[in-house]
Design a protein around this motif. Structure first.
Motif, PDB file in Angstrom:
ATOM      1  N   TYR A   1      -7.758 -62.778  37.299  1.00  0.00           N
ATOM      2  CA  TYR A   1      -8.741 -61.479  37.426  1.00  0.00           C
ATOM      3  C   TYR A   1      -9.431 -61.480  36.360  1.00  0.00           C
ATOM      4  N   PRO A   2     -10.592 -60.612  36.327  1.00  0.00           N
ATOM      5  CA  PRO A   2     -11.503 -60.481  34.990  1.00  0.00           C
ATOM      6  C   PRO A   2     -10.666 -59.976  34.124  1.00  0.00           C
ATOM      7  N   VAL A   3     -10.862 -60.342  32.852  1.00  0.00           N
ATOM      8  CA  VAL A   3     -10.169 -59.884  31.590  1.00  0.00           C
ATOM      9  C   VAL A   3     -10.484 -58.365  31.525  1.00  0.00           C
ATOM     10  N   ILE A   4      -9.428 -57.304  31.496  1.00  0.00           N
ATOM     11  CA  ILE A   4      -9.751 -55.923  31.294  1.00  0.00           C
ATOM     12  C   ILE A   4     -10.264 -55.745  29.948  1.00  0.00           C
ATOM     13  N   ALA A   5     -11.503 -55.325  29.705  1.00  0.00           N
ATOM     14  CA  ALA A   5     -11.760 -54.999  28.444  1.00  0.00           C
ATOM     15  C   ALA A   5     -11.320 -53.879  28.148  1.00  0.00           C
ATOM     16  N   GLN A   6     -10.904 -53.855  26.621  1.00  0.00           N
ATOM     17  CA  GLN A   6     -10.260 -52.612  26.094  1.00  0.00           C
ATOM     18  C   GLN A   6     -11.545 -51.429  25.846  1.00  0.00           C
ATOM     19  N   PRO A   7     -11.247 -50.359  26.782  1.00  0.00           N
ATOM     20  CA  PRO A   7     -12.591 -49.460  26.549  1.00  0.00           C
ATOM     21  C   PRO A   7     -12.543 -48.876  25.044  1.00  0.00           C
ATOM     22  N   VAL A   8     -13.893 -48.472  24.559  1.00  0.00           N
ATOM     23  CA  VAL A   8     -13.971 -47.881  23.413  1.00  0.00           C
ATOM     24  C   VAL A   8     -14.575 -46.538  23.251  1.00  0.00           C
ATOM     25  N   ILE A   9     -13.763 -45.628  22.949  1.00  0.00           N
ATOM     26  CA  ILE A   9     -14.582 -44.057  22.844  1.00  0.00           C
ATOM     27  C   ILE A   9     -15.551 -44.122  21.540  1.00  0.00           C
ATOM     28  N   THR A  10     -16.757 -43.881  22.094  1.00  0.00           N
ATOM     29  CA  THR A  10     -17.831 -43.549  20.942  1.00  0.00           C
ATOM     30  C   THR A  10     -18.304 -42.258  20.785  1.00  0.00           C
ATOM     31  N   TYR A  11     -18.003 -41.209  21.663  1.00  0.00           N
ATOM     32  CA  TYR A  11     -17.860 -39.898  21.614  1.00  0.00           C
ATOM     33  C   TYR A  11     -16.875 -39.050  22.181  1.00  0.00           C
ATOM     34  N   PRO A  12     -16.248 -38.344  21.456  1.00  0.00           N
ATOM     35  CA  PRO A  12     -16.426 -37.660  20.105  1.00  0.00           C
ATOM     36  C   PRO A  12     -16.167 -38.761  19.109  1.00  0.00           C
ATOM     37  N   LEU A  13     -16.838 -38.435  17.985  1.00  0.00           N
ATOM     38  CA  LEU A  13     -16.299 -39.348  16.893  1.00  0.00           C
ATOM     39  C   LEU A  13     -15.035 -38.807  16.484  1.00  0.00           C
ATOM     40  N   GLN A  14     -14.421 -39.961  15.786  1.00  0.00           N
ATOM     41  CA  GLN A  14     -13.065 -39.551  15.213  1.00  0.00           C
ATOM     42  C   GLN A  14     -12.847 -38.487  14.055  1.00  0.00           C
ATOM     43  N   GLY A  15     -11.876 -37.615  14.452  1.00  0.00           N
ATOM     44  CA  GLY A  15     -11.933 -36.413  13.473  1.00  0.00           C
ATOM     45  C   GLY A  15     -13.094 -35.425  13.636  1.00  0.00           C
ATOM     46  N   SER A  16     -13.848 -35.343  14.431  1.00  0.00           N
ATOM     47  CA  SER A  16     -15.097 -34.564  14.632  1.00  0.00           C
ATOM     48  C   SER A  16     -14.649 -33.233  15.250  1.00  0.00           C
ATOM     49  N   GLU A  17     -15.416 -32.421  15.270  1.00  0.00           N
ATOM     50  CA  GLU A  17     -15.350 -31.168  15.944  1.00  0.00           C
ATOM     51  C   GLU A  17     -16.273 -31.040  17.097  1.00  0.00           C
ATOM     52  N   VAL A  18     -15.815 -30.609  18.220  1.00  0.00           N
ATOM     53  CA  VAL A  18     -16.767 -30.627  19.371  1.00  0.00           C
ATOM     54  C   VAL A  18     -16.679 -29.411  20.284  1.00  0.00           C
ATOM     55  N   PRO A  19     -17.640 -29.125  21.180  1.00  0.00           N
ATOM     56  CA  PRO A  19     -17.261 -28.005  21.979  1.00  0.00           C
ATOM     57  C   PRO A  19     -16.400 -28.295  23.003  1.00  0.00           C
ATOM     58  N   ARG A  20     -15.916 -26.911  23.677  1.00  0.00           N
ATOM     59  CA  ARG A  20     -14.914 -27.267  24.738  1.00  0.00           C
ATOM     60  C   ARG A  20     -15.368 -27.973  26.070  1.00  0.00           C
ATOM     61  N   ASP A  21     -16.702 -27.796  26.447  1.00  0.00           N
ATOM     62  CA  ASP A  21     -17.085 -28.888  27.485  1.00  0.00           C
ATOM     63  C   ASP A  21     -18.066 -29.914  26.844  1.00  0.00           C
TER      64      ASP A  21
ATOM     65  N   ILE B   1     -17.594 -39.576  31.113  1.00  0.00           N
ATOM     66  CA  ILE B   1     -16.614 -38.922  31.741  1.00  0.00           C
ATOM     67  C   ILE B   1     -16.593 -37.390  31.378  1.00  0.00           C
ATOM     68  N   ASP B   2     -16.860 -36.535  32.065  1.00  0.00           N
ATOM     69  CA  ASP B   2     -16.834 -34.984  31.802  1.00  0.00           C
ATOM     70  C   ASP B   2     -15.749 -34.442  31.550  1.00  0.00           C
ATOM     71  N   LEU B   3     -15.451 -33.627  30.365  1.00  0.00           N
ATOM     72  CA  LEU B   3     -14.382 -33.464  30.065  1.00  0.00           C
ATOM     73  C   LEU B   3     -14.557 -31.973  29.778  1.00  0.00           C
ATOM     74  N   THR B   4     -14.256 -30.808  30.666  1.00  0.00           N
ATOM     75  CA  THR B   4     -14.696 -29.518  30.593  1.00  0.00           C
ATOM     76  C   THR B   4     -13.262 -28.508  30.270  1.00  0.00           C
ATOM     77  N   GLY B   5     -13.643 -27.383  29.717  1.00  0.00           N
ATOM     78  CA  GLY B   5     -12.500 -26.346  29.600  1.00  0.00           C
ATOM     79  C   GLY B   5     -11.592 -26.803  28.539  1.00  0.00           C
ATOM     80  N   LEU B   6     -11.832 -27.382  27.658  1.00  0.00           N
ATOM     81  CA  LEU B   6     -10.620 -27.678  26.422  1.00  0.00           C
ATOM     82  C   LEU B   6     -10.437 -26.460  25.843  1.00  0.00           C
ATOM     83  N   ALA B   7      -9.090 -26.396  25.521  1.00  0.00           N
ATOM     84  CA  ALA B   7      -8.617 -25.623  24.717  1.00  0.00           C
ATOM     85  C   ALA B   7      -8.901 -25.786  23.364  1.00  0.00           C
ATOM     86  N   PHE B   8      -9.320 -24.467  22.667  1.00  0.00           N
ATOM     87  CA  PHE B   8      -9.563 -24.663  21.273  1.00  0.00           C
ATOM     88  C   PHE B   8      -8.414 -24.877  20.444  1.00  0.00           C
ATOM     89  N   ASP B   9      -8.339 -26.358  20.048  1.00  0.00           N
ATOM     90  CA  ASP B   9      -7.101 -27.075  19.701  1.00  0.00           C
ATOM     91  C   ASP B   9      -7.304 -28.408  19.084  1.00  0.00           C
TER      92      ASP B   9
END
Length: 681
Positions: free
Chosen positions: A309-329, A368-376
């Motif tokens: 099988y193809p080597v499953i690449a380890q995905p990398v999250i580029t946003y949000p940045l580590q330790g950043s503050e983001v909106p809930r959507d 991937i959209d991630l909406t309605g996050l709790a303020f936390d």
């Protein structure tokens, strides 16, 4: 005995049966027998035995057998070793005899063997003795064999108590440790690993009490190579590395179910590896079959079925940045995606999935959209899998969902706004924005509500000067208000409003003297600029202003710019496109102060174009139009309507065929129209 003479006689008898025999003698003279003599007994010996047949039923017994005289007793006497026990006497039956000696050690025995018959009187009639020498030697080892392990074990049959030596050919060096024979059997394992072997010899003898078996028996050893070990190949990647172990120096032959070619690799340090240059098809069973060849011998084959099988690449999250503050959507974005794979988000804090799997339609970038996050605080990973293979997750991404500071889009840094202007920006829908200004933090400068589109705006009126503002927003959050941090500070200038230009209009004539007028804010200073020429004037209390500007630059398309200023602060320019008519043709006729009669002849010089003459008193009254102007010959015309007698003037201008487009108005000098030449005299 015919013809016997007087005296002694002798006779030879043959064929006499062994045993006791009585004989009488009778002589006959002239046919007359004598009286028999007294009987005399003779003992007839049995025949001397022939050399016996010797066999060894066991290691400690010797069997003697042979032919003899029926009813005779065969008896052995040991002449060389009185301590040895001779075999028991045996009676000959049917012409055969055999007897077994026991516990005879290896050695040389001198034997006397006779057969004897009883003489009936308690004595024996013995045959002549057979002097027989027996050399009881060690027999050769037998039933030799070996195992086919890489360190072979040699075995066979031998003489109990003897020690077996397995040697290299023509050498005193042992190929395996010497071993004693027990129960007529022996075995010994080679001192070193032989590995694959083709018809290699070892020489074998046994020895007991210093006596060696007669022959170096040869055992030919052939050990085919074992099947090579074949490790389980990795299912990750379409070009797996196949590996295993084998005999160093052997050649491993490799075949695949989807490939007619046979591949060959060498075993180095007991390890072989191979990677086929052609990738395998994905998610399809394949079969590999290998065997090794060493010393010209083939090993058994070993095979294994595998799927890649193809080597499953380890995905990398580029946003949000580590330790950043983001909106809930947010849209979580990253790299390392694989076309056809599925990606979803995992909550590493609470151990649950945040989204359903989403199939990726391209490589690398994903979202991937991630909406309605709790303020936390949130800790997420991206999880990718394909072909139902074990998933791979990204590294942790830690961030916090908050109400972000609103954005101020107007003004931007360094921008100039008029005293009354609109502040605007972006924020969280339905949040309340507070705008604060440096120098007065007792209360917000102003407030505004963010609309459903995430935009806000508010009109403010401020004095001229340098200003620094920032904003924050408050979101109700179902009764749990969430306040953002302050936005970045924005420094800008409040400047006078750009003045309004009333005249000239775009279509007005703009000659060498240009009067510009309009409206502004009382107290401001207006500066008018055309090209390099500029002039200033204050705005009057009635909010009007005007400026007279003298121009000497070439004519043509130009731009009129007017700014208002108060101290160091200057408005943005108000602009109006104009056409400058600064070229001045000449009027040569009529000459200044001359007397002329109607119709008045007119003439002068100019550039290529078409001119017109109008009344000085009424510019809307065209005296003569469409006058050709030639650079060499100038222009000539006659006034159309009759001029009144007395002092007169007229005006002339022309169009131009170059970039300047037209000339300025030229006024003639005064001339006199003679009385009587005008109907208005």
């Amino acid at each position: 005995m015919p013809g016997a003479t007087a005296g002694d006689w002798t006779a030879s008898l043959s064929g006499l049966a062994p045993g006791v025999l009585s004989l009488v003698a009778v002589q006959e003279v002239d046919g007359v027998p004598s009286t028999p003599s007294a009987a005399r007994a003779f003992k007839i010996r049995p025949p001397k035995l022939a050399d016996p047949v010797v066999t060894y039923p066991t290691d400690t017994t010797v069997k003697f057998s042979g032919a003899g005289h029926d009813r005779a007793t065969v008896q052995f006497t040991i002449d060389s070793d009185p301590s040895a026990t001779p075999p028991p006497p045996v009676v000959v039956a049917n012409g055969k005899w055999e007897t077994i000696a026991t516990n005879w050690p290896v050695g040389t025995y001198k034997l006397t063997i006779v057969q004897k018959l009883t003489d009936g009187a308690g004595g024996w009639i013995e045959s002549l003795p057979l002097e027989f020498t027996l050399n009881k030697a060690l027999p050769d080892v037998s039933d030799l064999k070996h195992t086919v392990e890489y360190r072979p074990t040699f075995s066979g049959k031998g003489f109990n108590g003897a020690t077996v030596h397995v040697r290299h050919p023509n050498s005193a060096n042992l190929a395996a440790p010497a071993k004693d024979v027990v129960g007529n059997e022996w075995s010994t394992t080679a001192s070193a690993e032989w590995g694959p072997t083709n018809n290699r010899e070892v020489h074998i003898k046994q020895v007991l009490n210093g006596q060696w078996s007669p022959t170096w028996c040869v055992l030919n050893v052939t050990i085919p190579p074992l099947a090579p070990e074949l490790n389980v190949p990795s299912e990750e990647g379409l070009s797996p590395v196949f590996s295993g172990s084998g005999w160093s120096g052997a050649e491993v032959y490799i075949n695949f179910s989807d490939d007619p070619q046979t591949y060959k690799v060498n075993v180095v340090a007991k390890v072989w590896t191979f990677q086929r240059p052609t990738p395998f098809s994905v998610n399809t069973p394949h079969k590999i079959e290998v065997h090794q060849v060493a010393q010209g011998l083939d090993s058994p084959k070993v095979d294994r079925t595998f799927t890649v099988y193809p080597v499953i690449a380890q995905p990398v999250i580029t946003y949000p940045l580590q330790g950043s503050e983001v909106p809930r959507d947010i849209s979580v974005t990253g790299s390392g995606g694989m076309e056809g794979a599925t990606m979803r988000l995992w909550d590493d804090r609470f151990g649950k999935y945040l989204t359903l799997p989403q199939r990726l339609t391209n490589n690398d970038k994903w979202s991937i959209d991630l909406t309605g996050l709790a303020f936390d605080e949130h800790v997420i990973r991206a999880e990718q899998t394909i072909y139902e293979r074990p998933f791979k997750r990204s590294e942790q991404c830690k961030f916090k969902a908050v109400v972000l500071p609103p954005e101020i889009t107007c003004p931007n840094g360094g921008e100039k706004l008029s005293r009354t202007s609109t502040l605007s920006g972006k924020g969280m829908p339905y949040a309340q924005v507070e705008v604060w200004m440096l120098g007065d933090t007792s209360a917000p400068l102003t407030e505004a509500e963010v609309n459903s589109e995430g935009e806000w705006s508010v009109v403010v009126t401020l004095p001229v000067g340098h200003k620094t503002i920032w904003a924050l927003q408050i979101y109700d959050n179902d009764g749990d208000p969430q306040t953002s941090r302050d936005s970045d500070r924005v420094t800008y200038q409040v400047v006078p409003k750009a003045p309004d230009i009333e005249s000239p209009t775009t279509d007005d004539h703009a000659g060498r003297v240009l009067v510009v007028s309009g409206f502004g804010v009382s107290g401001d200073t207006v500066t008018v600029k055309v090209g390099s020429a500029h002039q200033s004037a204050p705005v009057r209390a009635d909010r009007t202003w005007w400026v007279r500007l003298e121009l000497d630059q070439p004519g043509g398309d130009s731009l009129l710019e007017v700014v208002s200023a108060l101290g160091e602060f200057e408005s943005a320019p108000a602009t109006r496109p104009i056409v400058l008519n600064t070229y001045e043709p000449t009027i040569e006729v009529p000459a200044p102060g001359s007397w002329v009669a109607n119709p008045v002849s007119l003439a002068g010089n100019g550039r290529q174009g078409v001119g017109a003459v109008v009344s000085w008193f009424n510019p809307d009254l065209v005296l003569t139009a469409n006058i050709p102007v030639d650079p060499l010959n100038g222009w000539q015309a006659q006034s159309g309507p009759l001029l009144m007698a007395g002092g007169q003037w007229f005006r002339f201008r022309q169009s131009l065929t170059d970039a300047e487009k037209g000339s300025d108005w030229i006024d003639s000098e005064r001339f006199e129209v003679e009385p009587g030449s005008s109907k208005f005299s």
